[in-house]
Design a protein around this motif. Structure first.
Motif, short mmCIF file in Angstrom:
data_model
loop_
_atom_site.label_atom_id
_atom_site.label_comp_id
_atom_site.label_asym_id
_atom_site.label_seq_id
_atom_site.Cartn_x
_atom_site.Cartn_y
_atom_site.Cartn_z
N ASP A 36 0.77 -1.29 -0.11
CA ASP A 36 -0.19 0.07 0.05
C ASP A 36 0.88 1.32 0.06
OD1 ASP A 36 0.95 -0.12 2.58
OD2 ASP A 36 -1.00 -0.11 3.39
N GLY A 37 2.20 1.13 -0.12
CA GLY A 37 3.02 2.22 -0.08
C GLY A 37 3.52 2.84 1.07
N ALA A 38 3.23 2.01 2.27
CA ALA A 38 3.89 2.45 3.54
C ALA A 38 5.24 2.31 3.47
CB ALA A 38 2.96 1.92 4.67
N LEU A 39 6.14 3.25 3.90
CA LEU A 39 7.68 2.82 4.27
C LEU A 39 7.91 2.25 5.36
CD1 LEU A 39 8.84 6.31 2.64
CD2 LEU A 39 8.62 3.94 1.50
N ARG A 40 9.00 1.51 5.39
CA ARG A 40 9.53 0.80 6.44
C ARG A 40 11.14 0.85 6.39
NH1 ARG A 40 5.02 1.11 7.68
NH2 ARG A 40 3.40 -0.62 8.06
N THR A 41 11.67 0.75 7.55
CA THR A 41 13.22 0.66 7.68
C THR A 41 13.81 -0.75 8.14
OG1 THR A 41 13.32 2.93 8.01
CG2 THR A 41 15.27 1.84 8.14
N ALA A 42 14.28 -1.57 7.30
CA ALA A 42 14.86 -2.59 8.09
C ALA A 42 16.47 -2.40 8.40
CB ALA A 42 15.02 -3.79 6.65
N HIS A 43 16.57 -3.31 9.60
CA HIS A 43 17.69 -3.22 10.15
C HIS A 43 18.37 -4.93 10.58
CE1 HIS A 43 18.25 1.14 11.06
NE2 HIS A 43 16.76 1.05 11.07
N PRO A 44 19.53 -5.02 10.57
CA PRO A 44 20.10 -6.36 11.01
C PRO A 44 19.50 -6.86 12.19
CG PRO A 44 21.86 -4.98 11.12
CD PRO A 44 20.71 -4.01 10.50
N VAL A 77 11.15 -12.37 9.09
CA VAL A 77 11.04 -10.85 9.49
C VAL A 77 10.46 -10.79 10.86
CG1 VAL A 77 8.76 -10.29 8.66
CG2 VAL A 77 10.26 -8.46 8.89
N VAL A 78 10.91 -9.86 11.54
CA VAL A 78 10.61 -9.53 12.90
C VAL A 78 10.04 -8.27 13.05
CG1 VAL A 78 11.26 -9.34 15.39
CG2 VAL A 78 12.02 -11.21 14.16
N VAL A 79 8.72 -7.95 13.43
CA VAL A 79 8.19 -6.56 13.46
C VAL A 79 8.39 -6.00 15.01
CG1 VAL A 79 7.02 -7.10 11.42
CG2 VAL A 79 6.02 -7.66 13.80
N THR A 80 7.92 -4.72 14.79
CA THR A 80 8.16 -3.94 16.22
C THR A 80 6.85 -3.72 16.80
OG1 THR A 80 8.18 -1.95 15.09
CG2 THR A 80 10.28 -2.68 15.69
N GLY A 81 5.66 -4.16 16.18
CA GLY A 81 4.27 -4.14 16.86
C GLY A 81 3.24 -4.00 15.69
N GLY A 82 2.17 -4.41 15.89
CA GLY A 82 1.04 -4.39 14.88
C GLY A 82 0.96 -5.46 14.14
N GLY A 83 1.88 -6.70 14.33
CA GLY A 83 1.91 -7.83 13.18
C GLY A 83 1.71 -9.28 14.33
N ASP A 112 5.71 9.12 14.75
CA ASP A 112 5.89 9.78 13.51
C ASP A 112 7.18 9.48 12.59
OD1 ASP A 112 3.51 11.49 13.75
OD2 ASP A 112 4.42 12.99 15.02
N ARG A 113 7.68 8.37 13.26
CA ARG A 113 8.80 7.77 12.53
C ARG A 113 8.50 6.32 11.85
NH1 ARG A 113 13.29 11.07 11.75
NH2 ARG A 113 13.60 12.23 13.52
N LEU A 114 9.21 6.39 10.74
CA LEU A 114 9.00 4.98 9.84
C LEU A 114 9.14 3.66 11.02
CD1 LEU A 114 11.14 5.66 6.71
CD2 LEU A 114 8.65 6.05 7.33
N ALA A 115 8.24 2.86 10.72
CA ALA A 115 8.14 1.47 11.51
C ALA A 115 9.46 0.86 11.16
CB ALA A 115 6.87 0.83 11.00
N THR A 116 9.97 0.12 12.21
CA THR A 116 11.29 -0.58 11.99
C THR A 116 10.84 -2.03 11.86
OG1 THR A 116 12.33 1.00 13.10
CG2 THR A 116 13.56 -0.99 12.91
N VAL A 117 11.65 -2.73 11.20
CA VAL A 117 11.66 -4.32 10.87
C VAL A 117 13.04 -4.73 11.03
CG1 VAL A 117 9.36 -4.26 9.72
CG2 VAL A 117 11.46 -4.33 8.39
N PHE A 118 12.98 -5.91 11.35
CA PHE A 118 14.52 -6.67 11.53
C PHE A 118 14.29 -7.80 10.33
CE2 PHE A 118 13.97 -4.15 15.44
CZ PHE A 118 15.10 -3.66 15.34
N LEU A 119 15.37 -8.10 9.88
CA LEU A 119 15.81 -9.31 8.99
C LEU A 119 17.04 -9.75 9.29
CD1 LEU A 119 15.16 -7.50 5.44
CD2 LEU A 119 13.47 -8.60 7.05
#
Length: 835
Positions: A113-121, A144-150, A182-189
């Motif tokens: 849907d075009g929402a941005l995420r930032t992936a970190h190790p 993937v590991v998410v920071t919330g809402g999943g 108000d920051r981009l949600a973070t995910v971890f790979l």
């Protein structure tokens, strides 16, 4: 007059003339609030920032310098992430007192849907520290590991550069602090997956250090710098870790300092003008008092000291009280700058005592200087002529004031014409700054200009059958100084408002025209987080596509040499010169764009002039991540405003951007197959496809959003000027109580006196509107020449009409209200009041 009596006499004068000094109080109060608010913003650029989140658990964060150190100026931030070699991780991990050294990298992703995420190790989770609330760490490349809402077990699609991949949510983590709203949600790979997506092999974004128990963070930061000899690094502790975590935080600090400093220069100049104008009018109303003092033996020095003491008494209190609203103004400006995109939403201001001191001192010094200038005329009056001068306003201006006004006027006209003979940003800035020179000229020459305007107005008015109009024309002709004091702030508001508003409109219109004319491709493809080389290859392979031109955007810094070096920021675009002929027309003026390759650059004509660059020569540029390059100039072009002043090969730009992706793709389709190409590209998903007309309109909207800062600045300046206008007009009108009483005693009706004042107010606002428009015209014409080659600025009739109407209404009300108030007094009692 004894020196010891001056304070008592000054205090008595203040008490006796509360109305006049109230106007001075308001002017200084507002000046103190404005300067204090700007000082808060400047201090926040030094000490403010963003609270760290992902790095909150690290004792020290090591990163590369994210700004160019500018000597005797504000550091210029790098818009791209400056990287460290990955070898520093091992070097830092071997330091005594270090429990662990953890590298971090960031990869932009987007959902369907075009929402941005930032992936970190995953390994970087210890820096927050994040803890698993559910599930496990990612191991495979599709986990993937998410920071919330999943929820563990969910399947989600994440796109990198437009290429979508399915991931399984295997874990949910939480941090000691809530995720920034108000920051981009973070995910971890997994670390391996991040390594595959990371576009800069051999480099890391930052390194977080976890200290052993009992090790001080500041001492560890110092040892970290020593452990990396020959490598330029910065270390961050405490809230400073937010600067390296959030790239926009450090850039916002520099931007806030530069913005508030530039804003402060104009604001202080306007404040000095407003305070000086108010004091001059206040002292002019007391000319009989000063004439009597001079006639009875008061020396010029004593008059100066008396005025100075009065100013210090009133301005001192006003300056101290005005600092408190300054902090509220700073908070209001912060909200507006957040809306304009200058500051991150979580950027915190620093509110120490220094801004209050700065605001109070500047306002007080401004008032004292203005008071000294205003006292010059009554102090130098010859005692034998003082009383005669007090009864009749002097008709002529002094030669010094006349010559100074002419010099400023000529200087303003000359600087506004600079773009006609010189290209580049210096000429554009000169044209924009010419408005203030012209305003000063009008302020100095105001009585002469007003006398000429009234002579033009006065003829028809004197020949009219209305006594009120005849009297208004006579008053205006004999009191040109008083009228000029009322007209000048109104003209200043119109001139500054017009220049600020229509400069942005003129630049946007020229940029839009260049963008529309320059894009010759059939389609423009963009993605929420950029476009990857793999996606571009897929689009290129489509049968309906003839050629594609990948465009990468960034910025570059250019520093001039000499004793006073300056640094200028230029927009950069990376292109594919092999496909430019069918997709992009930069209006080449010299050289050959086809020669563009690694180690070369093309410059706009304005940039080439500003850099003193010639085809065949080299220029020293710092790219978006701070890397210094010296490419050879192979071409110059005319459409720099629409596409950027610096053009490099796309690979050279991508290598020095944070994401390493392409920003947009220009697509040229085979004849008759544009719709087929558009359908095929849209079917890929994760991209937006527009024709060149739609894209140009979108670019214009983006430029309008970026102009929000100018609108914020304009709103504050016009608000201050509105107070000044009302202040000056009320003061000028209220002092005429004896005049109104005399008119009524000799037979004039209340309605006739009000009609006279309405006519005078029409003269005031009409002359102000004309002068304000005349002041704004040369700068706007010069700016139009600089950006389009034609001296016709883009002016919205509706906006101009609203600006004139608002200023005119303000002037009319500010004259009508004190007139009605003065008319309520009994004329017999009012005629005996002190002048």
């Amino acid at each position: 007059m004894r020196r010891s009596r001056l304070p008592r006499l000054a205090l008595a004068n203040v008490r006796q003339r509360r109305g006049s000094f109230a106007a001075v109080f308001v002017a200084v109060f507002c000046a103190a609030a404005l300067t204090c608010g700007l000082a808060v913003l400047f201090e926040s650029g030094i000490r403010g920032g963003v609270t760290p989140h992902r790095y909150a658990g690290a004792d020290v964060v090591v990163g590369a310098p994210q700004a160019l150190d500018v000597r005797e100026g504000v550091d210029e931030p790098f818009v791209e992430r400056a990287l460290l070699p990955d070898s520093v991780v091992d070097d830092l991990s071997r330091m005594p007192g270090v429990r662990a050294a953890v590298a971090d990298r960031a990869v932009p992703l987007a959902t369907d849907d075009g929402a941005l995420r930032t992936a970190h190790p995953w390994s970087s989770t210890v820096l927050a520290p994040y803890t698993l609330a559910d599930g496990r760490a990612p191991a495979a490349s599709d986990e993937v590991v998410v920071t919330g809402g999943g929820t563990v077990g969910d399947r989600i699609t994440l796109r990198h550069g437009g290429i979508g991949d399915e991931y399984t949510v295997v874990g949910v983590v939480s941090a000691p602090r809530p995720e920034p709203a108000d920051r981009l949600a973070t995910v971890f790979l997994s670390d391996a997956r991040i390594g595959d997506l990371w576009p800069h092999p051999g480099g890391v974004a930052a390194v977080g250090l976890l200290a052993d128990d009992g090790v001080d963070a500041d001492s560890l930061a110092a040892r970290a710098r020593d452990a990396l000899p020959g490598l330029d690094v910065t270390t961050h502790t405490g809230d400073g870790r937010g600067d390296v975590e959030f790239l926009d935080a450090g850039a916002a600090r520099s931007e806030l300092m530069a913005l508030s400093a530039a804003f402060a220069g104009v604001a202080i100049l306007i404040a000095m003008f407003v305070v000086s104008s108010t004091l001059s009018l206040s002292i002019q109303q007391r000319r009989r008092e000063f004439a009597l003092l001079r006639a009875t033996g008061a020396t010029p020095g004593q008059v100066h000291r008396l005025v100075g003491t009065e100013v210090l008494l009133v301005a001192g209190v006003a300056a101290l009280l005005g600092t408190a609203p300054g902090y509220a103004l700073a908070r209001l400006l912060r909200l507006q700058f957040v809306d304009a995109g200058v500051l991150p939403t979580d950027f915190a201001l620093a509110a120490g005592p220094i801004p209050a001191v700065v605001g109070a001192v500047l306002a007080l010094v401004t008032a004292r200087i203005a008071g000294a200038g205003a006292a010059r005329r009554p102090a130098r009056l010859d005692p034998t002529e003082a009383l005669r001068e007090s009864a009749v306003e002097q008709a002529s201006l002094g030669w010094g004031r006349l010559v100074t006004g002419v010099v400023f006027g000529v200087g303003g006209i000359a600087t506004s014409l600079l773009p006609m003979v010189l290209p580049g940003p210096a000429a554009l800035a000169g044209a924009g700054g010419s408005a203030m020179l012209l305003v000063i000229a009008v302020a100095l020459l105001g009585p002469v200009l007003v006398r000429g305007a009234v002579r033009w107005f006065g003829g028809p008015l004197r020949r009219s059958g209305s006594p009120a109009r005849v009297l208004a024309a006579a008053n205006a002709g004999t009191r040109s100084r008083r009228l000029a004091s009322a007209i000048t702030p109104l003209a200043l508001a119109i001139a500054i408002g017009g220049v600020q508003l229509f400069t942005q409109d003129t630049v946007s219109a020229a940029a839009d025209d260049q963008s529309r004319s320059g894009i010759t491709a059939d389609l423009v493809v963009t993605g929420p987080a950029g476009l990857s080389p793999t996606l571009i290859d897929g689009i290129t392979a489509n049968d309906a596509v003839r050629q594609v031109n990948p465009i990468a955007r960034s910025t570059a810094l250019f520093s001039t040499g000499g004793e006073n070096p300056t640094t200028q920021t230029y927009p950069v675009q990376g292109i594919d010169p092999a496909t430019t002929a069918s997709t992009l027309d930069l209006d080449v003026r010299g050289g050959d764009l086809g020669r563009l390759r690694d180690g070369t650059v093309a410059l706009s004509t304005d940039a080439a002039f500003a850099m003193s660059a010639r085809i065949g020569g080299t220029v020293a540029l710092r790219l978006g991540d701070g890397t210094l390059v010296t490419p050879e100039v192979v071409a110059t072009y005319g459409r720099g405003l629409g596409f950027g002043d610096v053009t490099l090969p796309v690979a050279s730009v991508r290598a020095h951007t944070t994401s390493g992706l392409t920003d947009m793709l220009l697509v040229s389709a085979h004849p008759g197959r544009v719709d087929e190409a558009r359908t095929a590209i849209t079917a890929l998903g994760g991209v937006a496809v527009a024709d060149r007309g739609e894209f140009a309109a979108a670019g214009q909207e983006q430029r309008r959003m970026q102009s929000g800062v100018n609108l914020v600045v304009l709103a504050v300046l016009l608000g201050y000027l509105a107070v000044a206008v009302v202040n000056t007009l009320v003061l000028a009108t209220a002092e005429r109580g004896r005049e109104f009483a005399l008119l009524r005693l000799v037979g004039a009706s209340t309605r006739q006196v009000r009609a006279m004042m309405r006519t005078e107010s029409v003269i005031v606002v009409t002359v102000a509107a004309v002068l304000g428009t005349v002041i704004a015209a040369p700068p706007l014409a010069g700016i139009a020449v600089a950006v389009s080659g034609q001296p016709i600025p883009t002016v919205s009739p509706t906006v101009y009409g609203l600006l004139i109407a608002g200023t005119v209404l303000l002037g009319l009300v500010a004259i009508a209200v004190p007139t009605r108030t003065a008319m309520r007094a009994d004329p017999v009692a009012a005629i005996g009041t002190r002048e």
